[in-house]
Design a protein around this motif. Sequence first.
Motif, mmCIF file in Angstrom:
data_model
loop_
_atom_site.group_PDB
_atom_site.id
_atom_site.type_symbol
_atom_site.label_atom_id
_atom_site.label_comp_id
_atom_site.label_asym_id
_atom_site.label_seq_id
_atom_site.Cartn_x
_atom_site.Cartn_y
_atom_site.Cartn_z
ATOM 1 N N GLY A 92 0.812 -1.204 0.000
ATOM 2 C CA GLY A 92 0.000 0.000 0.000
ATOM 3 C C GLY A 92 0.845 1.253 0.000
ATOM 4 O O GLY A 92 0.567 2.212 -0.728
ATOM 5 N N GLY A 93 1.905 1.274 0.816
ATOM 6 C CA GLY A 93 2.777 2.446 0.845
ATOM 7 C C GLY A 93 3.487 2.671 -0.476
ATOM 8 O O GLY A 93 3.596 3.813 -0.954
ATOM 9 N N ALA A 94 3.984 1.587 -1.095
ATOM 10 C CA ALA A 94 4.672 1.713 -2.384
ATOM 11 C C ALA A 94 3.714 2.183 -3.477
ATOM 12 O O ALA A 94 4.062 3.039 -4.309
ATOM 13 C CB ALA A 94 5.301 0.375 -2.767
ATOM 14 N N ALA A 95 2.490 1.636 -3.492
ATOM 15 C CA ALA A 95 1.516 2.052 -4.498
ATOM 16 C C ALA A 95 1.112 3.500 -4.307
ATOM 17 O O ALA A 95 0.929 4.245 -5.279
ATOM 18 C CB ALA A 95 0.286 1.143 -4.425
ATOM 19 N N ALA A 96 0.954 3.947 -3.055
ATOM 20 C CA ALA A 96 0.600 5.346 -2.797
ATOM 21 C C ALA A 96 1.691 6.286 -3.297
ATOM 22 O O ALA A 96 1.398 7.379 -3.801
ATOM 23 C CB ALA A 96 0.371 5.553 -1.301
ATOM 24 N N LEU A 97 2.932 5.868 -3.152
ATOM 25 C CA LEU A 97 4.032 6.704 -3.632
ATOM 26 C C LEU A 97 4.114 6.711 -5.147
ATOM 27 O O LEU A 97 4.535 7.712 -5.757
ATOM 28 C CB LEU A 97 5.348 6.199 -3.038
ATOM 29 N N ALA A 98 3.680 5.623 -5.784
ATOM 30 C CA ALA A 98 3.800 5.510 -7.241
ATOM 31 C C ALA A 98 2.712 6.278 -7.982
ATOM 32 O O ALA A 98 2.956 6.811 -9.070
ATOM 33 C CB ALA A 98 3.766 4.038 -7.649
ATOM 34 N N VAL A 99 1.503 6.339 -7.424
ATOM 35 C CA VAL A 99 0.407 7.005 -8.135
ATOM 36 C C VAL A 99 0.426 8.497 -7.837
ATOM 37 O O VAL A 99 0.987 8.952 -6.848
ATOM 38 C CB VAL A 99 -0.957 6.403 -7.737
ATOM 39 N N ARG A 121 -4.241 7.757 -4.443
ATOM 40 C CA ARG A 121 -3.214 7.795 -3.398
ATOM 41 C C ARG A 121 -3.840 7.606 -2.023
ATOM 42 O O ARG A 121 -3.315 6.870 -1.181
ATOM 43 C CB ARG A 121 -2.454 9.113 -3.472
ATOM 44 N N LEU A 122 -4.958 8.259 -1.781
ATOM 45 C CA LEU A 122 -5.640 8.119 -0.497
ATOM 46 C C LEU A 122 -6.085 6.675 -0.276
ATOM 47 O O LEU A 122 -5.971 6.135 0.833
ATOM 48 C CB LEU A 122 -6.845 9.055 -0.436
ATOM 49 N N ALA A 123 -6.586 6.037 -1.339
ATOM 50 C CA ALA A 123 -7.040 4.654 -1.223
ATOM 51 C C ALA A 123 -5.894 3.723 -0.847
ATOM 52 O O ALA A 123 -6.042 2.838 0.005
ATOM 53 C CB ALA A 123 -7.683 4.204 -2.531
ATOM 54 N N VAL A 143 7.096 4.812 6.093
ATOM 55 C CA VAL A 143 7.993 5.799 5.474
ATOM 56 C C VAL A 143 7.539 6.093 4.046
ATOM 57 O O VAL A 143 7.486 7.262 3.608
ATOM 58 C CB VAL A 143 9.444 5.285 5.494
ATOM 59 N N LEU A 144 7.203 5.046 3.298
ATOM 60 C CA LEU A 144 6.701 5.246 1.929
ATOM 61 C C LEU A 144 5.392 6.028 1.939
ATOM 62 O O LEU A 144 5.174 6.910 1.097
ATOM 63 C CB LEU A 144 6.497 3.887 1.253
ATOM 64 N N SER A 145 4.516 5.727 2.890
ATOM 65 C CA SER A 145 3.223 6.408 2.964
ATOM 66 C C SER A 145 3.386 7.879 3.299
ATOM 67 O O SER A 145 2.718 8.747 2.718
ATOM 68 C CB SER A 145 2.336 5.726 4.015
ATOM 69 N N VAL A 146 4.274 8.200 4.242
ATOM 70 C CA VAL A 146 4.491 9.602 4.614
ATOM 71 C C VAL A 146 5.072 10.375 3.431
ATOM 72 O O VAL A 146 4.679 11.526 3.172
ATOM 73 C CB VAL A 146 5.412 9.690 5.841
#
Length: 471
Positions: free
Chosen positions: A274-281, A287-289, A399-402
């Motif tokens: 989830g954190g990696a995908a949020a950083l990629a989009v 991103r919120l999802a 860390v990825l999510s932040v």
Amino acid sequence: MTKELVLIPEALVLATALLLLLAGRFGGVPPSLRPQLPALVAGVVLIALVLELWLGATLASLFDGGFVQDRFALFAKAAVLLAAGTAIAVADWSAEDSVSVGLAMQLLAAFGVMVAASAGDFVGLWAGLELAAAAGVVLVGLRRPDLGLRLLVAGGVATALLGIGFAFVYATAGTADLFLIRGAMELAGPTVPLAVPVLLLLGGLAVRASIAPFHIASIPAALGATPLGAGLVLGLVAAGAFIVAIKVVAVLSPVPQVFSAYLAVIAAVAMVGGGAAALAVRAPRARLAYLAVSQAGWVAAGLATNYRDGLAGALFLVGAFTLAAACGPVVLGGVEGGEASLAGMGALRPARAAGIAIAFLSLAGAPPLAGFFGEFAVAAALAQGGHFELLALGVLGSVLSVAAALGTLRVLYIQSPPEEARRGGGLALPALTALSTAGAVALFVVIAAYGVFGNPIFGLAFQGAEALGLR
């Protein structure tokens, strides 16, 4: 005070939802009252919340144990009512397809989660979760019937998995009563015939909670739905699944071997993925999802510990998650123009921008907000239980999510807004109303206060885990 009074909040929410559906169907709402309808319903939810905090403190058991009012139910129901009321207030109702249906489905989903929170047997758990999920299908299908059908099919799979799991556990214990099942599990012991249906049961809950890698239907549905529908699917339905999962894990705690390893695996996948995908989009709602997916992994990690501290941390985090995940897509509004829709919103819509920022940061687990303290409580339980590998993966996911959330804040407050002459329909700002502004301010205050008063709130969550009989 008679113990039947604890049902008043549920009755108030359900009656209001049914009245809204009838009024919408038969045109019973006067045209002069329609603009004030969201404010009135938000007021009803606020009254239900106050009544829940007042009457819900009474410990009660009704319907031969089918309805249980304890500290767990009080915590869960207060959190969902607060999230539902805030989402109604902050919504841009010009972006919704139907005001009456949107309000009714929000209330029905909240009612379903409340039923699951007070359920004393498998029937109540199943009925409450399915009602909340059905409300999500309705809101998604209003705008995108294809995605609504896809969500319905995925929900059918989840329902089948839940049904199989509940049936086998019932066959093992000889009862559907949660208290009696726990006693039977102490005698049954961990066996392969029990582990397989438990994995199916938890798999169905993972689909409902949008935990990776079982989010393939819910995330596209949330991206295509109205803002309120997205918040319902990502927030309220997921909250219902987590509440059911906490109760199921508490019942099965005498045999942790049948579920702990499975929960640890899906927690690791969700937190990091989830954190990696949020950083990629780059699209704000996507991103919120994915931030919600990552934080859902932290909840699963808390359940994997199988001890009271871990489940108390998970319950505390569920409250923070529900607020941010249910209200985050709603405060975003339409954002059809993608990331450019948020450019400069900090100057043009400061209250809404503050609500967006705090929802993103809380789901990312940034200190010192509600999501951070929830993840910290789970992290402490993981360290205490010796789950250091899972803890390390969780920190990586955070860390990825932040980093992803900070990217959205850059757009909100640093990037220049597009010229008004070039602002087309896809980049249109959410409507500015007194109710939505007040709702955005309330969202900011509630999430911030959740962190400031984290210690007493965690104390209530600990009492909730204690009420489930955890050691």
